[in-house]
Motif scaffolding. Sequence first.
Motif, PDB file in Angstrom:
ATOM      1  N   THR A  77       4.409  -3.740   0.052  1.00  0.00           N
ATOM      2  CA  THR A  77       5.323  -3.031   0.939  1.00  0.00           C
ATOM      3  C   THR A  77       5.551  -1.644   0.357  1.00  0.00           C
ATOM      4  OG1 THR A  77       7.225  -4.003  -0.167  1.00  0.00           O
ATOM      5  CG2 THR A  77       6.522  -5.047   1.873  1.00  0.00           C
ATOM      6  N   PHE A  78       5.936  -0.734   1.223  1.00  0.00           N
ATOM      7  CA  PHE A  78       6.136   0.650   0.827  1.00  0.00           C
ATOM      8  C   PHE A  78       7.486   1.127   1.342  1.00  0.00           C
ATOM      9  CE2 PHE A  78       1.693  -0.259   1.581  1.00  0.00           C
ATOM     10  CZ  PHE A  78       1.105   0.126   0.389  1.00  0.00           C
ATOM     11  N   LEU A  79       8.208   1.830   0.490  1.00  0.00           N
ATOM     12  CA  LEU A  79       9.451   2.465   0.894  1.00  0.00           C
ATOM     13  C   LEU A  79       9.150   3.956   0.955  1.00  0.00           C
ATOM     14  CD1 LEU A  79      12.466   2.153   1.568  1.00  0.00           C
ATOM     15  CD2 LEU A  79      12.930   2.480  -0.878  1.00  0.00           C
ATOM     16  N   LEU A  80       9.249   4.505   2.158  1.00  0.00           N
ATOM     17  CA  LEU A  80       8.882   5.897   2.375  1.00  0.00           C
ATOM     18  C   LEU A  80      10.117   6.775   2.422  1.00  0.00           C
ATOM     19  CD1 LEU A  80       6.219   5.239   5.161  1.00  0.00           C
ATOM     20  CD2 LEU A  80       5.882   5.349   2.676  1.00  0.00           C
ATOM     21  N   ASP A  81      10.150   7.763   1.568  1.00  0.00           N
ATOM     22  CA  ASP A  81      11.256   8.722   1.478  1.00  0.00           C
ATOM     23  C   ASP A  81      12.604   8.036   1.303  1.00  0.00           C
ATOM     24  OD1 ASP A  81       9.562  10.932   1.635  1.00  0.00           O
ATOM     25  OD2 ASP A  81       9.569  10.886   3.829  1.00  0.00           O
ATOM     26  N   GLY A  82      12.606   6.863   0.691  1.00  0.00           N
ATOM     27  CA  GLY A  82      13.837   6.155   0.399  1.00  0.00           C
ATOM     28  C   GLY A  82      14.543   5.548   1.589  1.00  0.00           C
ATOM     29  N   LYS A  83      13.874   5.520   2.771  1.00  0.00           N
ATOM     30  CA  LYS A  83      14.573   5.016   3.951  1.00  0.00           C
ATOM     31  C   LYS A  83      13.767   4.090   4.855  1.00  0.00           C
ATOM     32  CE  LYS A  83      13.629   9.389   6.225  1.00  0.00           C
ATOM     33  NZ  LYS A  83      14.163  10.594   6.794  1.00  0.00           N
ATOM     34  N   SER A  84      12.467   4.245   4.927  1.00  0.00           N
ATOM     35  CA  SER A  84      11.666   3.416   5.834  1.00  0.00           C
ATOM     36  C   SER A  84      10.809   2.436   5.048  1.00  0.00           C
ATOM     37  CB  SER A  84      10.743   4.282   6.688  1.00  0.00           C
ATOM     38  OG  SER A  84      11.482   5.159   7.478  1.00  0.00           O
ATOM     39  N   LYS A  85      11.026   1.146   5.268  1.00  0.00           N
ATOM     40  CA  LYS A  85      10.224   0.106   4.619  1.00  0.00           C
ATOM     41  C   LYS A  85       9.097  -0.275   5.582  1.00  0.00           C
ATOM     42  CE  LYS A  85      10.411  -4.650   3.119  1.00  0.00           C
ATOM     43  NZ  LYS A  85      11.182  -5.876   3.159  1.00  0.00           N
ATOM     44  N   VAL A  86       7.852  -0.174   5.114  1.00  0.00           N
ATOM     45  CA  VAL A  86       6.695  -0.495   5.956  1.00  0.00           C
ATOM     46  C   VAL A  86       5.732  -1.393   5.196  1.00  0.00           C
ATOM     47  CG1 VAL A  86       6.847   1.601   7.365  1.00  0.00           C
ATOM     48  CG2 VAL A  86       5.460   1.629   5.294  1.00  0.00           C
ATOM     49  N   ALA A  87       5.021  -2.226   5.940  1.00  0.00           N
ATOM     50  CA  ALA A  87       3.993  -3.098   5.373  1.00  0.00           C
ATOM     51  C   ALA A  87       2.924  -3.304   6.436  1.00  0.00           C
ATOM     52  CB  ALA A  87       4.589  -4.440   4.953  1.00  0.00           C
ATOM     53  N   ALA A  88       1.754  -2.765   6.198  1.00  0.00           N
ATOM     54  CA  ALA A  88       0.665  -2.882   7.166  1.00  0.00           C
ATOM     55  C   ALA A  88       0.006  -4.253   7.064  1.00  0.00           C
ATOM     56  CB  ALA A  88      -0.369  -1.795   6.923  1.00  0.00           C
ATOM     57  N   SER A  89      -0.297  -4.831   8.208  1.00  0.00           N
ATOM     58  CA  SER A  89      -0.994  -6.102   8.281  1.00  0.00           C
ATOM     59  C   SER A  89      -2.484  -5.890   8.006  1.00  0.00           C
ATOM     60  CB  SER A  89      -0.791  -6.675   9.688  1.00  0.00           C
ATOM     61  OG  SER A  89      -1.439  -7.890   9.832  1.00  0.00           O
ATOM     62  N   ALA A  90      -3.200  -6.965   7.740  1.00  0.00           N
ATOM     63  CA  ALA A  90      -4.642  -6.864   7.505  1.00  0.00           C
ATOM     64  C   ALA A  90      -5.402  -6.524   8.782  1.00  0.00           C
ATOM     65  CB  ALA A  90      -5.178  -8.157   6.922  1.00  0.00           C
ATOM     66  N   SER A  91      -4.846  -6.876   9.921  1.00  0.00           N
ATOM     67  CA  SER A  91      -5.522  -6.636  11.198  1.00  0.00           C
ATOM     68  C   SER A  91      -4.602  -5.888  12.143  1.00  0.00           C
ATOM     69  CB  SER A  91      -5.925  -7.977  11.825  1.00  0.00           C
ATOM     70  OG  SER A  91      -6.376  -7.785  13.136  1.00  0.00           O
TER      71      SER A  91
END
Length: 149
Positions: A79-93
């Motif tokens: 998972t990635f926290l972008l600019d301290g506010k948006s948590k994102v996690a890309a799926s494999a597909s």
Amino acid sequence: MKKLIFLSLLAVTGFAHAVPNVWQSSYAQGFSEYSIQDTKGNTLWVTCNDGAGDDYDHSVRFQTPKKSYENSDSKYPLTFLLDGKSKVAASASTKWRNGANAWYEFSQGISKAKKIDVYLNNKKVTTMTPTPNSIKSVAKHIATCNAMF
């Protein structure tokens, strides 16, 4: 003579590392590949299918000097926290609704993020702070990598 051989081997084997916190890109066989490396040698790879065919999808991979990590469609160790506010996690597909939505959030966010906190199994492993010029000239193109859905 030994120095010359060693330097030649470094050049041939690609041992030289990228400059930390600078987005880089390359293109081969229908894929655009974007990468950024931290000061510890960890690298985040974002690969976009720009014409490799419908059998292939986009991907996100985090590589440490010892191991490589990717999410699946059901497990999300990255998972990635972008600019301290948006948590994102890309799926494999990206060929299904949830995967496409997750990819959209990831690609739009990572393409302009000034700070990327990388989490592996909910534990922060590194922070990358891309240079403004590399965001403007390289990372912005990740946003054009649309889901395959």
